[in-house]
Design an enzyme around this catalytic site. Structure first.
Site, PDB file in Angstrom:
ATOM      1  CG  ASP A  32      -1.989   0.940   1.151  1.00 35.32           C
ATOM      2  OD1 ASP A  32      -3.312   0.587   1.295  1.00 35.32           O
ATOM      3  OD2 ASP A  32      -1.942   2.322   0.856  1.00 35.32           O
ATOM      4  CG  LEU A  34       0.783   4.002   3.601  1.00 33.80           C
ATOM      5  CD1 LEU A  34       1.791   4.284   5.024  1.00 33.80           C
ATOM      6  CD2 LEU A  34      -0.270   3.267   4.252  1.00 33.80           C
ATOM      7  N   GLY A  37      -4.814   4.863   2.338  1.00 31.24           N
ATOM      8  CA  GLY A  37      -4.750   4.009   3.357  1.00 31.24           C
ATOM      9  C   GLY A  37      -3.931   4.416   4.550  1.00 31.24           C
ATOM     10  CG  PHE A  75      -8.576  -4.542  -1.849  1.00 29.80           C
ATOM     11  CD1 PHE A  75      -9.815  -4.391  -1.985  1.00 29.80           C
ATOM     12  CD2 PHE A  75      -8.084  -5.357  -1.305  1.00 29.80           C
ATOM     13  CE1 PHE A  75     -10.766  -5.356  -1.070  1.00 29.80           C
ATOM     14  CE2 PHE A  75      -8.622  -6.400  -0.485  1.00 29.80           C
ATOM     15  CZ  PHE A  75     -10.049  -6.459  -0.616  1.00 29.80           C
ATOM     16  CB  ALA A  76      -3.849  -0.683  -4.957  1.00 29.66           C
ATOM     17  CB  SER A 119     -17.130  -0.728  -8.913  1.00 28.39           C
ATOM     18  OG  SER A 119     -18.293   0.142  -8.576  1.00 28.39           O
ATOM     19  CE1 TYR A 143     -13.613   3.391  -8.454  1.00 29.17           C
ATOM     20  CE2 TYR A 143     -16.012   3.268  -8.773  1.00 29.17           C
ATOM     21  CZ  TYR A 143     -14.778   2.778  -8.154  1.00 29.17           C
ATOM     22  OH  TYR A 143     -14.926   1.561  -7.274  1.00 29.17           O
ATOM     23  CE  LYS A 147     -12.159   0.238  -9.072  1.00 33.32           C
ATOM     24  NZ  LYS A 147     -11.165  -0.663  -8.093  1.00 33.32           N
ATOM     25  CG  PHE A 171     -24.395  -3.608  -5.385  1.00 32.04           C
ATOM     26  CD1 PHE A 171     -23.655  -4.513  -5.886  1.00 32.04           C
ATOM     27  CD2 PHE A 171     -25.307  -2.754  -6.170  1.00 32.04           C
ATOM     28  CE1 PHE A 171     -23.976  -4.903  -7.231  1.00 32.04           C
ATOM     29  CE2 PHE A 171     -25.832  -3.280  -7.578  1.00 32.04           C
ATOM     30  CZ  PHE A 171     -25.248  -4.116  -7.924  1.00 32.04           C
ATOM     31  CG  LEU A 192     -26.358   8.225   3.005  1.00 27.94           C
ATOM     32  CD1 LEU A 192     -26.742   9.998   2.975  1.00 27.94           C
ATOM     33  CD2 LEU A 192     -27.284   7.448   2.592  1.00 27.94           C
ATOM     34  CG  PHE A 210     -26.874  14.559  -2.988  1.00 22.36           C
ATOM     35  CD1 PHE A 210     -26.732  15.998  -2.557  1.00 22.36           C
ATOM     36  CD2 PHE A 210     -25.761  13.691  -2.746  1.00 22.36           C
ATOM     37  CE1 PHE A 210     -25.679  16.444  -2.106  1.00 22.36           C
ATOM     38  CE2 PHE A 210     -24.697  14.320  -2.366  1.00 22.36           C
ATOM     39  CZ  PHE A 210     -24.472  15.758  -2.139  1.00 22.36           C
TER      40      PHE A 210
HETATM   41  N1  UDP Z   1     -26.185  10.843  -0.766  1.00 25.90           N
HETATM   42  C1  UDP Z   1     -26.905  11.975   0.027  1.00 25.90           C
HETATM   43  N2  UDP Z   1     -26.214  12.847   0.375  1.00 25.90           N
HETATM   44  C2  UDP Z   1     -24.732  13.119   0.445  1.00 25.90           C
HETATM   45  C3  UDP Z   1     -24.081  11.856   0.137  1.00 25.90           C
HETATM   46  C4  UDP Z   1     -24.847  10.973  -0.591  1.00 25.90           C
HETATM   47  O1  UDP Z   1     -28.123  12.201  -0.216  1.00 25.90           O
HETATM   48  O2  UDP Z   1     -24.020  13.808   1.164  1.00 25.90           O
HETATM   49  C5  UDP Z   1     -27.129  10.047  -1.493  1.00 25.90           C
HETATM   50  C6  UDP Z   1     -26.651   9.620  -2.956  1.00 25.90           C
HETATM   51  O3  UDP Z   1     -27.354  10.463  -3.666  1.00 25.90           O
HETATM   52  C7  UDP Z   1     -26.883   8.095  -2.863  1.00 25.90           C
HETATM   53  C8  UDP Z   1     -26.797   7.641  -1.753  1.00 25.90           C
HETATM   54  O4  UDP Z   1     -26.686   8.574  -0.827  1.00 25.90           O
HETATM   55  O5  UDP Z   1     -28.296   8.191  -3.512  1.00 25.90           O
HETATM   56  C9  UDP Z   1     -25.580   6.832  -1.514  1.00 25.90           C
HETATM   57  O6  UDP Z   1     -24.626   7.618  -1.996  1.00 25.90           O
HETATM   58  P1  UDP Z   1     -22.886   7.537  -1.514  1.00 25.90           P
HETATM   59  O7  UDP Z   1     -22.194   8.740  -2.200  1.00 25.90           O
HETATM   60  O8  UDP Z   1     -22.659   7.112  -0.275  1.00 25.90           O
HETATM   61  O9  UDP Z   1     -22.675   5.922  -2.603  1.00 25.90           O
HETATM   62  P2  UDP Z   1     -22.943   5.980  -4.342  1.00 25.90           P
HETATM   63  O10 UDP Z   1     -24.366   5.194  -4.405  1.00 25.90           O
HETATM   64  O11 UDP Z   1     -22.834   7.276  -4.870  1.00 25.90           O
HETATM   65  O12 UDP Z   1     -21.654   4.956  -4.556  1.00 25.90           O
END
Ligand code: UDP
Length: 349
Positions: A32, A34, A37, A75-76, A119, A143, A147, A171, A192, A210
Protein backbone atom coordinates in the site's frame (compact mmCIF):
# COMPACT_ATOMS: atom_id res chain seq x y z
CA UNK A 1 -5.14 -20.81 3.23
CA UNK A 2 -1.93 -19.79 1.58
CA UNK A 3 0.14 -16.66 1.15
CA UNK A 4 -1.78 -13.73 -0.27
CA UNK A 5 -0.57 -10.37 -1.52
CA UNK A 6 -3.17 -7.69 -0.78
CA UNK A 7 -2.68 -4.43 -2.67
CA UNK A 8 -4.39 -1.47 -1.04
CA UNK A 9 -4.62 -3.54 2.14
CA UNK A 10 -4.37 -0.48 4.38
CA UNK A 11 -7.51 1.04 2.85
CA UNK A 12 -11.09 0.71 4.03
CA UNK A 13 -12.23 -2.55 2.44
CA UNK A 14 -8.65 -3.81 2.20
CA UNK A 15 -7.93 -3.53 5.92
CA UNK A 16 -11.15 -5.31 6.92
CA UNK A 17 -10.31 -8.06 4.43
CA UNK A 18 -6.74 -8.40 5.75
CA UNK A 19 -8.08 -8.87 9.26
CA UNK A 20 -10.49 -11.53 8.03
CA UNK A 21 -7.77 -13.38 6.10
CA UNK A 22 -5.47 -13.42 9.14
CA UNK A 23 -8.28 -14.88 11.24
CA UNK A 24 -8.77 -17.55 8.58
CA UNK A 25 -5.11 -18.50 8.92
CA UNK A 26 -3.71 -16.94 5.74
CA UNK A 27 -0.28 -15.37 5.54
CA UNK A 28 -0.78 -11.84 4.33
CA UNK A 29 1.58 -9.36 2.71
CA UNK A 30 0.11 -5.89 2.24
CA UNK A 31 1.34 -3.52 -0.44
CA UNK A 32 0.00 0.00 0.00
CA UNK A 33 1.41 3.43 -0.84
CA UNK A 34 -0.64 5.03 1.95
CA UNK A 35 -2.02 7.64 -0.43
CA UNK A 36 -5.44 6.82 0.96
CA UNK A 37 -4.80 3.96 3.37
CA UNK A 38 -3.69 4.07 7.01
CA UNK A 39 -0.89 2.05 8.50
CA UNK A 40 -2.85 2.01 11.74
CA UNK A 41 -5.62 0.08 10.01
CA UNK A 42 -3.30 -2.95 9.96
CA UNK A 43 -3.95 -4.17 13.47
CA UNK A 44 -2.56 -7.69 13.23
CA UNK A 45 1.08 -8.13 14.15
CA UNK A 46 1.38 -11.08 11.73
CA UNK A 47 0.76 -8.90 8.70
CA UNK A 48 3.76 -7.89 6.69
CA UNK A 49 3.39 -4.37 5.37
CA UNK A 50 5.32 -3.10 2.38
CA UNK A 51 4.95 0.58 1.65
CA UNK A 52 4.93 1.24 -2.07
CA UNK A 53 2.93 1.35 -5.26
CA UNK A 54 1.57 -1.29 -7.61
CA UNK A 55 3.40 0.35 -10.51
CA UNK A 56 6.84 -0.11 -8.92
CA UNK A 57 8.20 -3.08 -10.85
CA UNK A 58 11.40 -3.45 -8.82
CA UNK A 59 9.47 -3.41 -5.56
CA UNK A 60 6.92 -5.94 -6.80
CA UNK A 61 9.67 -8.22 -8.04
CA UNK A 62 11.35 -8.13 -4.65
CA UNK A 63 8.04 -8.89 -2.91
CA UNK A 64 7.28 -11.81 -5.23
CA UNK A 65 10.86 -13.09 -5.06
CA UNK A 66 10.78 -13.09 -1.27
CA UNK A 67 7.20 -14.19 -0.55
CA UNK A 68 5.93 -16.07 -3.62
CA UNK A 69 2.25 -15.32 -3.02
CA UNK A 70 -0.13 -17.84 -4.56
CA UNK A 71 -2.83 -15.21 -5.07
CA UNK A 72 -3.29 -11.45 -5.23
CA UNK A 73 -6.28 -9.53 -3.92
CA UNK A 74 -6.14 -6.22 -5.72
CA UNK A 75 -7.81 -3.25 -4.00
CA UNK A 76 -5.33 -0.43 -4.66
CA UNK A 77 -7.26 2.16 -6.68
CA UNK A 78 -8.79 5.61 -6.58
CA UNK A 79 -12.52 5.56 -5.93
CA UNK A 80 -14.08 9.03 -6.10
CA UNK A 81 -16.61 9.20 -8.92
CA UNK A 82 -16.70 13.02 -9.00
CA UNK A 83 -12.92 13.32 -9.04
CA UNK A 84 -12.73 10.78 -11.85
CA UNK A 85 -14.86 13.10 -14.02
CA UNK A 86 -12.57 16.05 -13.28
CA UNK A 87 -9.29 14.17 -13.56
CA UNK A 88 -9.84 11.04 -15.68
CA UNK A 89 -6.14 10.53 -16.40
CA UNK A 90 -5.45 10.06 -12.70
CA UNK A 91 -7.99 7.23 -12.72
CA UNK A 92 -6.77 5.55 -15.89
CA UNK A 93 -3.18 5.87 -14.68
CA UNK A 94 -3.75 4.44 -11.23
CA UNK A 95 -6.64 2.03 -11.82
CA UNK A 96 -5.61 0.67 -15.24
CA UNK A 97 -2.00 1.47 -16.18
CA UNK A 98 -0.21 0.95 -12.85
CA UNK A 99 -1.69 -2.51 -12.16
CA UNK A 100 -0.48 -3.68 -15.59
CA UNK A 101 2.99 -3.64 -14.04
CA UNK A 102 1.67 -5.80 -11.21
CA UNK A 103 0.14 -8.26 -13.69
CA UNK A 104 3.44 -8.44 -15.56
CA UNK A 105 5.25 -9.41 -12.37
CA UNK A 106 2.54 -11.94 -11.51
CA UNK A 107 3.19 -13.51 -14.88
CA UNK A 108 6.95 -13.57 -14.33
CA UNK A 109 6.44 -15.41 -11.05
CA UNK A 110 3.69 -17.65 -12.38
CA UNK A 111 1.07 -16.33 -9.94
CA UNK A 112 -2.21 -16.99 -11.73
CA UNK A 113 -4.93 -16.17 -9.21
CA UNK A 114 -6.35 -12.69 -8.73
CA UNK A 115 -9.39 -11.36 -6.91
CA UNK A 116 -10.21 -7.92 -8.24
CA UNK A 117 -12.07 -5.20 -6.43
CA UNK A 118 -14.56 -4.16 -9.12
CA UNK A 119 -17.76 -2.20 -8.78
CA UNK A 120 -21.43 -1.98 -9.64
CA UNK A 121 -20.34 1.33 -11.24
CA UNK A 122 -19.32 -0.82 -14.24
CA UNK A 123 -23.03 -1.31 -15.02
CA UNK A 124 -24.02 2.36 -15.26
CA UNK A 125 -27.79 2.81 -15.50
CA UNK A 126 -29.28 -0.62 -14.86
CA UNK A 127 -31.47 -2.20 -17.47
CA UNK A 128 -33.54 -4.06 -14.89
CA UNK A 129 -33.64 -4.56 -11.12
CA UNK A 130 -32.26 -6.40 -9.28
CA UNK A 131 -28.99 -6.15 -11.22
CA UNK A 132 -27.52 -9.46 -12.33
CA UNK A 133 -24.00 -9.98 -13.67
CA UNK A 134 -25.54 -10.22 -17.16
CA UNK A 135 -26.70 -6.60 -17.03
CA UNK A 136 -24.86 -4.77 -19.85
CA UNK A 137 -21.80 -2.89 -18.61
CA UNK A 138 -22.08 0.74 -19.76
CA UNK A 139 -20.36 2.79 -17.05
CA UNK A 140 -21.28 6.46 -16.95
CA UNK A 141 -18.09 7.90 -15.45
CA UNK A 142 -14.31 7.38 -15.74
CA UNK A 143 -14.16 5.56 -12.39
CA UNK A 144 -16.62 2.91 -13.59
CA UNK A 145 -14.86 2.72 -16.96
CA UNK A 146 -11.47 2.23 -15.29
CA UNK A 147 -12.87 -0.74 -13.35
CA UNK A 148 -14.46 -2.21 -16.47
CA UNK A 149 -11.23 -1.79 -18.46
CA UNK A 150 -9.29 -3.71 -15.86
CA UNK A 151 -11.88 -6.49 -15.92
CA UNK A 152 -11.25 -6.71 -19.68
CA UNK A 153 -7.49 -6.76 -19.18
CA UNK A 154 -7.87 -9.72 -16.84
CA UNK A 155 -9.84 -11.64 -19.48
CA UNK A 156 -7.10 -11.04 -22.06
CA UNK A 157 -4.45 -12.24 -19.60
CA UNK A 158 -6.44 -15.41 -19.07
CA UNK A 159 -6.39 -16.14 -22.81
CA UNK A 160 -2.68 -15.31 -23.07
CA UNK A 161 -1.22 -16.96 -19.98
CA UNK A 162 -3.93 -18.60 -17.95
CA UNK A 163 -4.53 -15.95 -15.28
CA UNK A 164 -7.77 -16.76 -13.46
CA UNK A 165 -9.76 -14.00 -11.82
CA UNK A 166 -12.77 -13.30 -9.70
CA UNK A 167 -14.06 -9.77 -10.27
CA UNK A 168 -16.15 -8.78 -7.28
CA UNK A 169 -18.59 -6.04 -8.17
CA UNK A 170 -19.44 -4.31 -4.91
CA UNK A 171 -22.57 -2.35 -4.29
CA UNK A 172 -22.43 0.27 -1.45
CA UNK A 173 -19.67 -0.76 0.95
CA UNK A 174 -20.30 0.52 4.47
CA UNK A 175 -20.15 -0.26 8.18
CA UNK A 176 -17.08 -0.78 10.35
CA UNK A 177 -15.57 -3.67 12.31
CA UNK A 178 -17.98 -4.70 15.02
CA UNK A 179 -15.37 -4.39 17.79
CA UNK A 180 -14.76 -0.77 16.79
CA UNK A 181 -11.05 -1.38 16.16
CA UNK A 182 -10.94 -0.41 12.52
CA UNK A 183 -13.31 1.56 10.34
CA UNK A 184 -13.83 4.00 7.54
CA UNK A 185 -11.60 7.08 7.29
CA UNK A 186 -11.70 8.84 3.94
CA UNK A 187 -10.35 12.28 3.20
CA UNK A 188 -12.49 13.81 1.82
CA UNK A 189 -15.54 11.84 2.94
CA UNK A 190 -18.34 11.81 0.37
CA UNK A 191 -20.38 8.75 1.33
CA UNK A 192 -23.81 8.87 2.84
CA UNK A 193 -23.51 6.84 6.05
CA UNK A 194 -20.26 8.42 7.32
CA UNK A 195 -21.59 11.90 6.53
CA UNK A 196 -24.89 11.24 8.33
CA UNK A 197 -22.99 10.05 11.41
CA UNK A 198 -20.47 12.88 11.21
CA UNK A 199 -23.40 15.31 11.25
CA UNK A 200 -24.19 13.88 14.70
CA UNK A 201 -20.67 14.25 16.06
CA UNK A 202 -20.01 17.73 14.69
CA UNK A 203 -17.70 16.47 11.92
CA UNK A 204 -19.98 18.14 9.38
CA UNK A 205 -22.66 20.72 9.99
CA UNK A 206 -25.54 18.90 8.33
CA UNK A 207 -26.34 16.24 5.76
CA UNK A 208 -27.68 17.31 2.40
CA UNK A 209 -30.10 14.82 0.86
CA UNK A 210 -29.47 14.73 -2.87
CA UNK A 211 -32.98 14.67 -4.30
CA UNK A 212 -36.37 13.99 -2.74
CA UNK A 213 -38.33 13.65 -5.98
CA UNK A 214 -37.16 10.23 -7.16
CA UNK A 215 -39.82 7.67 -8.12
CA UNK A 216 -39.15 5.67 -4.93
CA UNK A 217 -41.21 4.94 -1.80
CA UNK A 218 -40.12 8.14 -0.02
CA UNK A 219 -38.67 10.12 -2.92
CA UNK A 220 -35.01 9.53 -1.98
CA UNK A 221 -32.49 7.28 -3.75
CA UNK A 222 -32.30 3.60 -2.99
CA UNK A 223 -29.03 1.69 -2.71
CA UNK A 224 -27.91 -1.78 -1.67
CA UNK A 225 -25.72 -1.23 1.42
CA UNK A 226 -23.33 -4.06 2.14
CA UNK A 227 -21.32 -4.42 5.35
CA UNK A 228 -17.55 -4.29 4.86
CA UNK A 229 -17.05 -7.48 6.91
CA UNK A 230 -19.44 -9.30 4.57
CA UNK A 231 -17.33 -8.05 1.66
CA UNK A 232 -14.22 -9.24 3.51
CA UNK A 233 -15.50 -12.80 3.89
CA UNK A 234 -16.40 -12.91 0.18
CA UNK A 235 -12.77 -12.13 -0.70
CA UNK A 236 -11.57 -15.02 1.44
CA UNK A 237 -14.00 -17.36 -0.29
CA UNK A 238 -13.00 -16.06 -3.72
CA UNK A 239 -9.32 -16.79 -3.08
CA UNK A 240 -10.17 -20.27 -1.89
CA UNK A 241 -12.38 -20.79 -4.94
CA UNK A 242 -9.54 -19.85 -7.31
CA UNK A 243 -6.99 -21.91 -5.43
CA UNK A 244 -9.30 -24.91 -5.73
CA UNK A 245 -9.26 -24.50 -9.51
CA UNK A 246 -12.46 -22.45 -9.96
CA UNK A 247 -13.03 -20.77 -13.33
CA UNK A 248 -12.91 -16.99 -13.77
CA UNK A 249 -16.10 -15.24 -12.76
CA UNK A 250 -17.59 -11.78 -12.21
CA UNK A 251 -19.75 -11.74 -9.10
CA UNK A 252 -22.01 -9.12 -7.53
CA UNK A 253 -21.64 -8.48 -3.83
CA UNK A 254 -24.75 -6.96 -2.35
CA UNK A 255 -27.60 -7.94 -0.05
CA UNK A 256 -30.45 -7.92 -2.57
CA UNK A 257 -32.28 -5.38 -0.40
CA UNK A 258 -32.64 -1.68 -1.09
CA UNK A 259 -32.55 1.06 1.54
CA UNK A 260 -33.44 4.69 0.88
CA UNK A 261 -31.44 7.72 1.99
CA UNK A 262 -34.30 8.60 4.33
CA UNK A 263 -34.24 5.11 5.87
CA UNK A 264 -30.51 5.51 6.56
CA UNK A 265 -31.20 8.80 8.32
CA UNK A 266 -34.02 7.14 10.32
CA UNK A 267 -31.70 4.28 11.35
CA UNK A 268 -28.98 6.74 12.43
CA UNK A 269 -31.49 8.62 14.59
CA UNK A 270 -32.83 5.41 16.13
CA UNK A 271 -29.37 4.07 16.93
CA UNK A 272 -27.78 7.29 18.16
CA UNK A 273 -30.84 8.72 19.90
CA UNK A 274 -30.05 12.04 18.20
CA UNK A 275 -31.69 14.09 15.47
CA UNK A 276 -29.86 14.28 12.16
CA UNK A 277 -29.60 17.85 10.86
CA UNK A 278 -30.94 17.49 7.33
CA UNK A 279 -31.08 19.85 4.38
CA UNK A 280 -32.93 18.86 1.23
CA UNK A 281 -30.99 19.57 -1.94
CA UNK A 282 -31.25 18.88 -5.66
CA UNK A 283 -30.40 15.57 -7.28
CA UNK A 284 -26.70 14.80 -7.71
CA UNK A 285 -25.69 14.37 -11.37
CA UNK A 286 -25.33 10.75 -12.41
CA UNK A 287 -27.27 9.22 -9.49
CA UNK A 288 -29.69 6.49 -10.64
CA UNK A 289 -32.88 6.29 -8.55
CA UNK A 290 -32.34 2.71 -7.49
CA UNK A 291 -29.45 0.21 -7.49
CA UNK A 292 -30.01 -3.24 -6.02
CA UNK A 293 -27.88 -6.32 -6.54
CA UNK A 294 -29.03 -9.76 -7.40
CA UNK A 295 -26.58 -11.62 -5.14
CA UNK A 296 -27.66 -15.14 -6.12
CA UNK A 297 -24.54 -15.88 -8.16
CA UNK A 298 -22.33 -15.20 -5.13
CA UNK A 299 -24.34 -17.79 -3.21
CA UNK A 300 -24.16 -20.28 -6.04
CA UNK A 301 -20.45 -19.91 -6.86
CA UNK A 302 -18.87 -18.94 -3.54
CA UNK A 303 -21.47 -20.13 -1.03
CA UNK A 304 -21.56 -16.50 0.20
CA UNK A 305 -24.44 -14.48 1.52
CA UNK A 306 -24.48 -11.14 3.32
CA UNK A 307 -25.15 -11.67 7.01
CA UNK A 308 -25.46 -8.10 8.27
CA UNK A 309 -28.35 -5.75 7.63
CA UNK A 310 -28.80 -2.00 7.99
CA UNK A 311 -29.05 -2.05 11.81
CA UNK A 312 -25.65 -3.74 12.19
CA UNK A 313 -24.19 -1.52 9.49
CA UNK A 314 -25.27 1.73 11.12
CA UNK A 315 -24.57 0.48 14.68
CA UNK A 316 -21.02 -0.58 13.81
CA UNK A 317 -20.36 2.65 11.93
CA UNK A 318 -21.79 4.67 14.82
CA UNK A 319 -19.45 2.86 17.25
CA UNK A 320 -16.52 3.95 15.08
CA UNK A 321 -17.61 7.52 14.39
CA UNK A 322 -18.77 8.23 17.97
CA UNK A 323 -15.88 6.30 19.54
CA UNK A 324 -12.66 7.61 21.05
CA UNK A 325 -11.10 8.19 17.64
CA UNK A 326 -14.15 9.94 16.23
CA UNK A 327 -13.86 8.02 12.98
CA UNK A 328 -10.21 8.93 12.39
CA UNK A 329 -6.98 7.02 12.52
CA UNK A 330 -4.51 8.88 14.71
CA UNK A 331 -1.08 8.66 13.26
CA UNK A 332 1.01 6.47 11.06
CA UNK A 333 1.37 3.70 13.56
CA UNK A 334 0.29 0.08 13.77
CA UNK A 335 1.43 -3.37 14.70
CA UNK A 336 2.28 -4.68 11.28
CA UNK A 337 5.91 -5.26 10.50
CA UNK A 338 6.93 -2.49 8.15
CA UNK A 339 9.27 -2.47 5.23
CA UNK A 340 9.80 0.83 3.57
CA UNK A 341 11.38 1.78 0.29
CA UNK A 342 12.18 -1.78 -0.71
CA UNK A 343 12.85 -0.74 -4.29
CA UNK A 344 15.52 1.61 -3.02
CA UNK A 345 17.58 -1.16 -1.49
CA UNK A 346 16.32 -1.21 2.05
CA UNK A 347 14.24 -4.34 1.77
CA UNK A 348 15.00 -6.22 4.93
CA UNK A 349 12.65 -9.16 5.37
N1 UDP B 1 -26.24 10.96 -0.74
C1 UDP B 1 -26.88 12.07 -0.20
N2 UDP B 1 -26.13 13.01 0.43
C2 UDP B 1 -24.77 12.91 0.57
C3 UDP B 1 -24.13 11.76 0.05
C4 UDP B 1 -24.90 10.81 -0.60
O1 UDP B 1 -28.10 12.21 -0.31
O2 UDP B 1 -24.15 13.81 1.14
C5 UDP B 1 -27.04 9.93 -1.42
C6 UDP B 1 -26.62 9.71 -2.87
O3 UDP B 1 -27.37 10.53 -3.73
C7 UDP B 1 -26.94 8.23 -3.07
C8 UDP B 1 -26.76 7.62 -1.70
O4 UDP B 1 -26.78 8.71 -0.77
O5 UDP B 1 -28.28 8.06 -3.44
C9 UDP B 1 -25.45 6.89 -1.54
O6 UDP B 1 -24.42 7.75 -1.98
P1 UDP B 1 -22.88 7.42 -1.72
O7 UDP B 1 -22.10 8.60 -2.23
O8 UDP B 1 -22.69 7.01 -0.32
O9 UDP B 1 -22.61 6.14 -2.63
P2 UDP B 1 -22.86 5.89 -4.19
O10 UDP B 1 -24.21 5.25 -4.30
O11 UDP B 1 -22.78 7.21 -4.89
O12 UDP B 1 -21.76 4.97 -4.55
Amino acid sequence: MSKILVTGGAGYIGSHTVRHLVREGAEVVVLDNLSEGHREALVDAEVLFVEGGIGDRALLRSVFEKHRPSAVIHFAAHAYVGESVEDPLKYYENNVAAPLVMLGVMREFDCRNIVFSSSCATYGEPEALPITEENPQHPINPYGRSKLMFEEVLKDCEVAWGLRSVCLRYFNACGCSEDGKIGEDHEPETHLIPLVLMSLTGGVERIRVFGTDYPTKDGTCIRDYIHVDDLASAHGLAVRYLENGGASEAINLGTGTGTSVQEIIDAAERISGKTVPVEHGPRRAGDPAELIADPSKAKRILGWKAERGIEVIVESAWRWFSGPRGGRYDADVGNAECVKGASRGRFKV
